[in-house]
Structure formats: C-alpha cells, structure tokens
Design a protein around this motif. Structure first.
Motif, mmCIF file in Angstrom:
data_model
loop_
_atom_site.group_PDB
_atom_site.id
_atom_site.type_symbol
_atom_site.label_atom_id
_atom_site.label_comp_id
_atom_site.label_asym_id
_atom_site.label_seq_id
_atom_site.Cartn_x
_atom_site.Cartn_y
_atom_site.Cartn_z
ATOM 1 N N CYS A 166 0.213 5.906 2.209
ATOM 2 C CA CYS A 166 0.833 6.739 3.254
ATOM 3 C C CYS A 166 2.266 6.269 3.419
ATOM 4 O O CYS A 166 2.653 5.218 2.896
ATOM 5 C CB CYS A 166 0.019 6.686 4.554
ATOM 6 N N VAL A 171 -3.435 6.979 10.536
ATOM 7 C CA VAL A 171 -2.356 6.105 10.075
ATOM 8 C C VAL A 171 -1.321 6.060 11.191
ATOM 9 O O VAL A 171 -1.272 6.968 12.033
ATOM 10 C CB VAL A 171 -1.728 6.619 8.750
ATOM 11 N N PRO A 172 -0.494 5.005 11.212
ATOM 12 C CA PRO A 172 0.362 4.818 12.386
ATOM 13 C C PRO A 172 1.573 5.742 12.455
ATOM 14 O O PRO A 172 2.408 5.557 13.344
ATOM 15 C CB PRO A 172 0.819 3.358 12.268
ATOM 16 N N ILE A 231 0.632 -5.932 2.376
ATOM 17 C CA ILE A 231 -0.623 -6.525 2.837
ATOM 18 C C ILE A 231 -0.846 -7.869 2.152
ATOM 19 O O ILE A 231 -0.839 -7.975 0.923
ATOM 20 C CB ILE A 231 -1.811 -5.582 2.548
ATOM 21 N N CYS A 239 0.857 -1.185 0.000
ATOM 22 C CA CYS A 239 0.000 0.000 0.000
ATOM 23 C C CYS A 239 0.890 1.230 0.000
ATOM 24 O O CYS A 239 1.778 1.356 0.841
ATOM 25 C CB CYS A 239 -0.915 0.002 1.232
HETATM 26 S S1 SF4 Z 1 -1.101 2.462 7.238
HETATM 27 FE FE1 SF4 Z 1 -2.912 2.310 5.914
HETATM 28 S S2 SF4 Z 1 -2.598 3.906 4.352
HETATM 29 FE FE2 SF4 Z 1 -0.620 3.596 5.367
HETATM 30 S S3 SF4 Z 1 0.410 2.108 4.055
HETATM 31 FE FE3 SF4 Z 1 -0.619 0.923 5.678
HETATM 32 S S4 SF4 Z 1 -2.617 0.366 4.806
HETATM 33 FE FE4 SF4 Z 1 -1.765 1.997 3.524
#
Ligand code: SF4
Length: 486
Positions: free
Chosen positions: A15, A428-429, A21, A12
């Motif tokens: 961000c 987001v983290p 994933i 992903c």
């Molecule tokens: S935190 Fe969410 S938006 Fe950021 S890379 Fe991971 S899945 Fe994607």
C-alpha cells in the motif's frame, strides 16, 4: 513482494504507506510482517471447499485442521480474497489469478484484497423508535462518522463511513471512522450517538440496542397495514381499534377495512392530520414510546367522542404496531374511556400482532467502488472488466459472498457482511478499508478481456505452495463458479 530495506528490514509495498518492517515485526496495518527477512502476509489466504449438505449459516464455514498440501480434493475449491494480499501500485497483477475446472468448464478467479477509499456501510436498523432527524450527524467517540438517511418500511437507516469522513476531516475523524468501519464489517458491536437523537449499540446480524434497551420486534406494518391485516379478526369483539404508529395511525371503523366489514362509526376523534379515511399522520411526535411516537399514555391522542355517534359501553382497543403496547377501554355514560380487562379474543389478536413481527435486526451492507485502479490487477484494459461485469460474464464476490453491482458507470458493489467470513475486513493507515474481492469467469473470457494470462496459476499450485486456511462452504451463498460453469 517487498523490497530489500536497510539491514534486517523489508519495505512493504502493498500500500502507499510503504512501511519499513524490522525482522519479526509487522507493519502499521498488522497485515504484513517481516519473517526471516521475507515480507509475508500475516494471515493465510482463505480457501473454500465445497461440501454440500452443511448448514446454511455463515458459521457453517468450518475450518479444517490442515491442508495436506497434496492433491486437490474431489470437492471443488474456491480461493477467496480473504488474506490474499494486495498489490500496489495497481499495475501489477492481482496476488492470485487461479485457474480451475468446474463442471467441465475452465474457469479463472482473480483474487485480491482491494484497498477502498470510496466505501461506506449502509445500516438498516429494524425499529420504529425514533433515532434522530434525517441528515443528523452520527458520532462515534465524539467524531462525525456518518448520518441518518431516509427511513425505510419498519427500519431506520444510517449511512456510515465514506471518503469524506475517512480523508476529508481531521486525522482523528479519519482514524475513528476507519476503526468503526472495520469493526462494523467484522460484525463487532459499535457504539454510536446521533445528534439530537438516540444512543445506539449495533452489530451486524444482532438486535439493535436503542438508548440501552434491546429492540425485540420489527413492526408488523404501519398502523393502516395493521388494521388491514387484523380487521376481520377484531370484527365482532371490539367497536373500535386505534393502531398507534409514528407514520400512519389507523382507526378501524373509519378505515376502508372497517367499512367493508360494515362496522358502524365509533365517534372517536383523534389528533393528527387526516390523510385518507381511517389513516392519520403526525398524531404525536416521534419518540421511543408507542409505535415509534413519544406517546406514553395512549389517551393523550384521543380528543373527544362525537355524542351523536358514540354510545356508552363502546369497546375500544388501542395498540401499537408491534403489539408490545396495548390497552382496552370501555366508554362510560359520559363517553369517557375507562380502562377495562382485555377480553381473551382481543388479547389473542394483540398477541398475533407480536407473532407476526419479525425479530429486529441490524443489517450491515458494505458499499464500495471497485471501478478504479484495482481493475488493472485483473486486466491491462480495465474498461473491459467493467463491461464484462455488466454483461454478466464475470461473477463478482467478496469473500465468496454474492454482491449486487449497481447499474451505470463503474463497479459500485454492495455486499451483506454477514455472508462473508468473519474478520474479512482490514485497514491501512492512509486511512482506507481493505476488503476481499474476487472476479470469476470462464478462462476464454478472461483472455478476451485482456487478462494477465502469464500469471494464471493452477489451483493445485496454490495449494502446494501457499499457506491456506480451509473453510467448508455452507449453503448460505451460491457457489461462485456456478454462473460460468453451469
Ligand atoms: S500499512 Fe500494511 S500494507 Fe501498507 S505498507 Fe504498511 S504493512 Fe504494508
């Protein structure tokens, strides 16, 4: 969006975390997932259908069962940023750049979910009760998440979240701050503790709970204002009224209102610093008693009666600024205040104080800076977007809700979270807050500010090819196309 990763994984790139994933799983923020090897935004994009005459409440956003995927309905539609996704790094155009025609005008709406590090929540808590000293640290689960800021008329104010708590402290502080902010934005209840102050349970649009007690009424005004409002209604039924208030305690016969009514002095002397006639500061300490003071017994602020002025039989009302606390006294021969039954006419005015108090609420405004790289998703010349907003050529909304854009540099905006659809906020983290934002303008203005014209899609195309969730537009918010299309 998304790069091919190792077998059965997608990366992903929405961000900076760049989650890898696995098939059937979601990334760290639960907003993106790997479905059949394709990076997919988990939630559908929220689209509003304008239906006039629906309830003005936010609950008036009615979900329709399904979109038939066909023709655009007669009712105008607005694609919101909720569920739209994010583009990182920001030089990429925003996820949705949607053209539509409204009132004969070609419009465009640039739609995204902004990732905000510089953002906070300003919280207005309608109460006179003392929550804590200004600048006191506000804690959530033991972590510093904000502070008490300047009190306003009838309300205590908190500033919560912000970049320093998100990223300037420990990891735990950042994580707790981020969760708290997301919950506040999504109108969920949060528990807070103020250093040397109160315990709070608050949620946007609901009554605040202070030290376990639900606040009911917002004060009608300060003690002086209460005297001014009700002086005439008391006249003839009492010889003195003291309105107890943490800010200004009012004494009717000394106050200009009592003088104008020709009321003779009662001879009462009370604690506190006299400001102007009939207006006293600091009659007691702040607290959770009468009128936001620590007073439990109102007689504790009466020091004496002037024997040259006071007369036995004098009728004295002591009341708080919400009318929740009230006692009636009569002076005896020794000029002592003796509790007595409150006459009906006096009680009616006390009840009217209560009637004039608005319900105590918690109001939560999201404050965020959208003047950074997010602008590159709109235009290749970001300063033109900033200028166009200041020139009122661009209408900025968050989840369709109107925003206030601060004057001066940047795009610093404020929005009432109760005007946004439920669960508009994510995170987001990194950690940072994700919130929907839309920029709506006339199509020629978009072209003039250097917009990504090659990425403009007709709204019909969005409806046919995207997963959408359709909500009916109530009358609570002005229709976002209104400015350009009017
Ligand atoms: S935190 Fe969410 S938006 Fe950021 S890379 Fe991971 S899945 Fe994607």
């Amino acid at each position: 969006m998304g790069d091919a990763g190792s077998a059965h994984k997608v990366v992903c790139n929405a961000c900076p975390v760049l989650c890898q994933i696995s098939e059937g799983r979601t990334g760290a923020c639960d907003r993106w997932g790997n479905f059949n090897g394709v990076l997919t935004r988990v939630d559908p994009v929220v689209l509003f259908k304008k239906v006039t005459g629906t309830a003005g409440e936010i609950t008036g956003f009615l979900e329709s069962p399904e979109w038939d995927g066909g023709v655009v309905p007669e009712a105008p539609v607005f694609v919101s940023g909720v569920g739209s996704g994010t583009t990182y790094p920001d030089y990429k155009p925003a996820p949705f750049i949607v053209s539509s025609r409204h009132a004969g005008v070609d419009m465009v709406t640039v739609v995204t979910e902004g990732i905000f590090s510089y953002c906070s929540f300003k919280v207005k808590i309608d109460t006179d009760r003392w929550l804590g000293p200004e600048q006191a640290t506000v804690r959530c689960r033991g972590e510093a998440v904000g502070h008490v800021t300047t009190a306003e008329y009838g309300s205590q104010m908190l500033s919560l979240g912000g970049v320093h708590h998100l990223t300037g402290g420990t990891k735990k502080e950042g994580r707790v701050t981020c969760e708290l902010m997301m919950d506040l934005g999504n109108r969920k209840p949060v528990e807070l503790e103020i250093e040397s102050g109160a315990r709070l349970s608050i949620a946007a649009g609901r009554a605040p709970i202070v030290n376990g007690v639900e606040e009911k009424r917002m004060r009608v005004g300060c003690g002086s204002a209460t005297i001014g409002i009700f002086a005439q209604q008391w006249h003839g039924h009492v010889d003195e009224v003291v309105v107890v208030d943490d800010h200004i305690t009012g004494v009717l016969t000394e106050h200009q209102a009592g003088r104008c009514l020709g009321m003779p002095a009662s001879g009462i002397k009370i604690k506190g610093k006299k400001s102007t006639p009939g207006r006293y500061f600091q009659v007691a300490k702040p607290g959770t008693g009468w009128g936001g003071t620590d007073i439990k017994n109102p007689l504790s602020i009466v020091t004496a009666f002037d024997p040259k002025v006071a007369r036995p039989g004098g009728r004295i009302l002591m009341v708080s600024t919400t009318g929740e606390d009230a006692e009636f006294f009569v002076l005896d021969e020794q000029l002592k205040m003796i509790p007595a039954a409150m006459p009906e006419r006096v009680r009616a005015v006390v009840e009217r104080i209560g009637e004039n108090c608005e319900p105590a609420l918690t109001t939560v405004l999201f404050l965020a800076g959208a003047g950074g790289s997010l602008r590159a998703g709109v235009t290749d010349n970001p300063v033109r977007l900033t200028r166009s907003i200041k020139d009122l050529l661009v209408n900025v909304t968050c989840g369709g809700a109107p925003v206030y854009v601060w004057p001066g540099g940047g795009i610093t905006l404020m929005v009432d979270v109760t005007r946004m659809p439920e669960n508009s906020f994510g995170s987001v983290p990194t950690p940072a807050i994700v919130a929907p934002i839309e920029f709506t303008m006339r199509l020629p203005d978009y072209q003039a500010l250097g917009g990504h014209m090659d990425r403009v899609r007709a709204v019909e195309d969005v409806l046919k090819n995207e997963r959408v969730r359709v909500l009916s537009w109530g009358d609570l918010n002005p229709w976002p196309m209104g400015r350009g299309a009017a």
